[in-house]
Each structure stands twice: as C-alpha cells, then as structure tokens.
Design a protein around this motif. Structure first.
Motif: not given
Lengths: 242, 328
Positions: A165, A169, B128, B130, B132, B134-135, B159, B162, B165-166, B295
C-alpha cells in the motif's frame, strides 16, 4: 466487595484488585524465560499460545512489536529471545544457539522501487518503507551495514501487508523487504517493481538467542521439538544448532 | 479514614512526576472522549518512547480558548494533536489569540477531507482518514480469483481531485476506473433522489458498454443512503451479480449485505503511523511541509462470504488470511 462509599457519599472502587493485578503482571514478567518477537504478521496471539504449549504457560511472552520486547527485556534481563537474526547483532550480550532455516539458512534483503527514477545513488534522499523488525534505533544501523546508505526518511510499519500500500500509494519511494516478502508482494501487484540494491550479506531467519552465562539446555531441547505449524508462525521450517 | 484510599492518588502523582520529569517533548491532544479516538491516542502513545508526554483536552466537554491556552502554556506544550473538526476549530481560535500557537506544529488525525478542513491552520501535517480507493481495489483483487481490471464508481463533483488521483495510481496497477459524477450536471443543490436517478440511468451502461466488473461505493450520503440501498444497490448487485466494495464495514454486515469486501482504517496502526510523523518532526527535523498529509496506510478488512457466494464471486482461499473479519 469491589466498591465502598465514603462519608461524602462518593463511590470508590477498591484499589486492592488493581494493585494485586499490577503485582501479578510484574510476577509474570519476572518469570518469563523466553521472549518471542517476530513483527509483521500480526500473529502474536497464535505464537503466544503455541509457545505456552511448548515451554509452559507464563514462561513465555510473545510480542508483535520490537518496542514491547525492548521494554520487557529490562524486567526479564536473563530471558532468552526468539527474534530475527540481526536483532542479536545489535543487542549485546546474547549468543545465538539455534538458527532458523527455511530451505536455506537465510535470505537476501532488497531495496525495491516502482520507478526508474529511484536508484541506489539517490535512495538516501528518498522516503523508504520497512517492517519494523528491529526497532527505531537498530533499523538505521542494519540498513547502513547491509546497503551502505543512510536513509533520510524511514517509514516503519508493523504489518507486512502495508508495504505494498505504501509504495502503491506513493507514500514512500521504495521499500526494504526480505526476498520472501518481495516474492509475496510481487504475487499481489502489477506494479513494475524492481530491485535497486541487495543486502551485502544473507540475513538469517528467526533465531534463538540466549543471554551469555544464562544458557538453558532444557529450553533449547524443548524448542527443537517445536511443531511445524508453530515454526511456520515464526517463518521457519526447522532449527539448526549453532 | 483508610490509608489504602490514597494509594491510587499517590501512584498517579508518582507516575505523572516520573513522566513529566523524563519528558522532553510535551504535546496536547484535542479530541472527543469517544473510544475510537482513545484507540488512536493509545496507538500514538504505544509507539512513542518515554521522552514524549501527551496530555488531553476533552472536546466533548465545554471549554474556553483561554482555559485551553493556559493548560498548554502551563505544561510547556511543544505541539498539538488535533482529532476531529471541533479540535481544528479550537486550534484556529488559539492561533488567533496567541501567536505562539501559530508557529506550534499541529498534527491532524481522524478528520475527513483533512486538507480542506485544515485550511487556515498554520504549521500542519496529518493523515487523510478516508481509506484510499487504491487500497480497496488492490486488496480486493488480491483475494479474488478473477483478475478484474475495470471498476465502476459514482462520485460527487467535490471529490473530483481524489478520483483523478485514484485513477492515476490505479492505472499503474493496470486498473481502469470508470466514473460517473452524480451532481456535475446539476445546476441546483443535488438531492439524494437526483443522484439516485443518475445512478439508475448509468449503472447498466457501465456494466454492459464499459465492462465494469466491480463497483466501489463511496461512503457518501449522495451515493449510499436508505433509499438508494433499498431501491437500487441491493437489487442491482443481485441481478447483475457485480461485487460491491466499500470503505464502510457496515455495508458488508449481515443486516445490509451489500458489499463483498470493505475496509476501514486500522486505528491502532493509524496511531503508529501518526507517531512516525511526530518522530519525523521532533527527532529527524523533517519540515511539516515535507511530511504533509499522508494517506491512511493500514486497514482492517471485512469479507462477506455469503454475498460473495450469492453473486458467484470466487475467492482465493490462500489469501483469506489477510481478512480481519469474516461474515459467513
């Protein structure tokens, strides 16, 4: 009776159970003869119950973080330790009696990045993630010894799963992983990960170290009989006497 | 009067004296008394060594800025830990009344939209809150037998950054994020009913024409609410057999049974991540601007196996050890 009421009609809990609890905790610390700490897998409970069965309840303590192991060492200074091999290189007064093996006696560690802009030459200036398997003060020494570099910003995590991660990220520029961790990460990602540097030596797996002058042959013999599932929990397949 | 009554008080005094005596860096945490905030604070304390002491100002109780400022000054506070919106507002008020608080480092945790929420605060870093996108997506692929690559998502205009970026991060993992904005074409304030209409109109198209294989449902009341759950999400998921993943474990609960996989921040590890930032600043002298807003890294995941079975989504048995909570 756990509570009593004073003359102002205020209720207090008797402090005696708390004090008794404190003494009980201290006595467990004092009796612990084996401390086990293999961070990264979040399996300290399974390790604890496995070694309770092998060595005896109350005689072992398992931790998920090196910080907790270090804190307990002062209360149990003669206790033997199962930790990753480099732990003993940076903790004076211990002699490794058993080295863990898993196919081989050890593995290389790698600095791995997902971008071609990260190189062995500029890694010192970058953010690097690592599982905290040695503690805040020992990790930089290990990295310097193995990779001849001082990392400016080292991000320590307690869970192996968090390394992917972090790099995915872009919270870090690179990660430091063992060869087996790298293999596991590669099976979970399509990021173009590449090794930019490898450790100068092969690093041993989980090892059993005894305080010099406080060797306990019975404990060592008991460990040699550890069942395979328990050995797997600490990342090895068997022991090799040293 | 029984002397034993004084023992806890004596122990507390001794403990405080010892802690303060050893402490080089005293910080003050502004936070509500709720359990989850306490868990994060415990995570921070567990990771920091004894050269740090952290006092607490309970934001659930009434306070005045003057009282808080006095408490900080009396304890020679070197930095603030701010958790939740009320704590940020209190720090903003402190900055206005006392210039020492403007230069003081501030670490913000457990706050949604943290970058926007901390505008007006100086010398600030944080995490942050939230989980992500991605995760969520990458962790679901790890446990899934199907090597999916197209993920559908509904989002609101605010949003957009975000989401962009994702998209960028996920493209490196060879995912394509297929997005539909639920309020971008609205001229007036969008209601949940307006958003529901957009989702109903777009869902089939996203599945059939764009090939969305998985849907990520954001924890946003425009996207998920009682009406959208009963009138849209649960019915669509069962009919189209498309798995839903979400940053909200309630959606994977047996009662709601919408999501196959959810993830929430791992609060003790969030505390450890926060402690790393504090160490970076105080010990390694890394500027707060360099630390910035990271993140959330560590998650606690939930898998609803009953939902997975119902929609025929196959999982990798050897990877399920990663899951923290299983719902069968």
């Amino acid at each position: 009776m756990d509570q009593f009421i004073n003359k102002n009609n205020r209720t207090y809990r008797r402090p005696l159970p708390i004090i008794a609890g404190l003494f009980l905790c201290m006595s467990v610390y004092a009796q612990a003869t084996l401390l086990v700490c293999i961070p990264g897998k979040q399996n300290a409970q399974q390790i604890q119950s496995g070694f309770d069965g092998l060595i005896g309840a109350g005689k072992t303590m398992a931790f998920g973080r090196i910080k907790d192991l270090d804190a307990t060492l002062s209360a149990s200074p003669d206790a033997a330790i199962i930790a990753s091999e480099p732990f003993f290189a940076y903790t004076p007064g211990y002699k490794i009696s058993l080295g863990g093996k898993a196919g081989s006696a050890g593995e290389k560690y790698h600095i791995v990045a997902a971008s071609k802009e990260i190189t062995a030459q500029n890694i010192g200036e970058k953010k690097v993630g690592i599982v905290d398997f040695l503690g805040k003060d020992r990790l930089p020494l290990f990295i310097k010894d193995q990779f001849s570099v001082e990392i400016k910003i080292l991000k320590r995590v307690n869970k192996e799963d968090d390394l992917l991660t972090m790099i995915g990220m872009e919270a870090v520029d690179a990660i430091i992983v063992s060869a087996s961790q790298f293999k596991e990460i590669q099976s979970n990602t399509k990021l173009p990960l590449a090794i930019i540097a490898s450790s100068s030596k092969t690093i041993g797996f989980a090892s059993y170290g005894q305080k010099e002058g406080k060797e306990d042959e019975n404990q060592k013999k008991a460990l040699l009989k550890a069942p395979v599932p328990l050995l797997k929990e600490i990342g090895i397949e068997g022991w090799e006497p040293r | 009067m029984k002397p034993v009554r004084f023992i806890p008080a004596i122990l507390t005094v001794v403990s405080l004296w010892t802690t303060m005596g050893m402490a080089k860096t005293t910080m003050m945490a502004f936070m509500p008394a709720d359990t989850q905030f306490q868990t994060v604070l415990a995570g921070i304390r567990a990771e920091l060594d004894t050269s740090y002491a952290i006092g607490v100002v309970d934001m659930s109780k009434p306070f005045t800025v003057q009282e808080v400022a006095k408490k900080c000054r009396n304890n020679d506070v070197k930095g603030l830990i701010l958790m939740d919106r009320k704590a940020i507002l209190a720090a903003q008020d402190l900055q206005k009344t006392d210039s020492a608080f403007a230069t003081m480092p501030k670490f913000v945790y457990m706050t949604l939209m943290v970058e926007a929420s901390t505008k007006g605060l100086s010398n600030v870093a944080g995490i942050k809150f939230e989980v992500p996108v991605y995760t969520l997506v990458t962790n679901f692929r790890i446990i899934s037998q199907k090597d999916f690559s197209k993920v559908g998502i509904f989002y609101r205009k605010s949003y957009s950054n975000s989401i962009e970026e994702a998209k960028k991060l996920l493209s490196k993992e060879q995912f394509s994020l297929q997005t539909v904005c639920v309020d971008c074409e609205q001229t007036e304030k969008t209601t949940p009913q307006d958003a529901l209409k957009v989702m109903k109109k777009s869902f089939d198209k996203m599945v059939k024409e764009q090939g969305s294989e998985v849907f990520l449902v954001l924890a946003d009341n425009l996207v998920v609410n009682n009406a959208s759950l009963t009138e849209f999400w649960i019915e669509k998921v069962k009919k189209k057999k498309v798995p839903v993943i979400a940053p909200l474990d309630m959606l994977a609960s047996a009662q709601i049974g919408l999501a196959v996989f959810t993830a929430d921040p791992d609060l003790p590890q969030l505390g450890a991540q926060a402690a790393n930032q504090i160490v970076e600043f105080f010990e390694n002298e890394t500027p707060l601007k360099t630390i910035g807003f990271e993140p959330t890294i560590s998650i606690k995941s939930t898998l609803n196996q009953a939902v997975a079975k119902e929609i025929g989504w196959k999982l990798k048995a050897d990877k399920l050890g990663r899951i923290n909570k299983m719902i069968k």
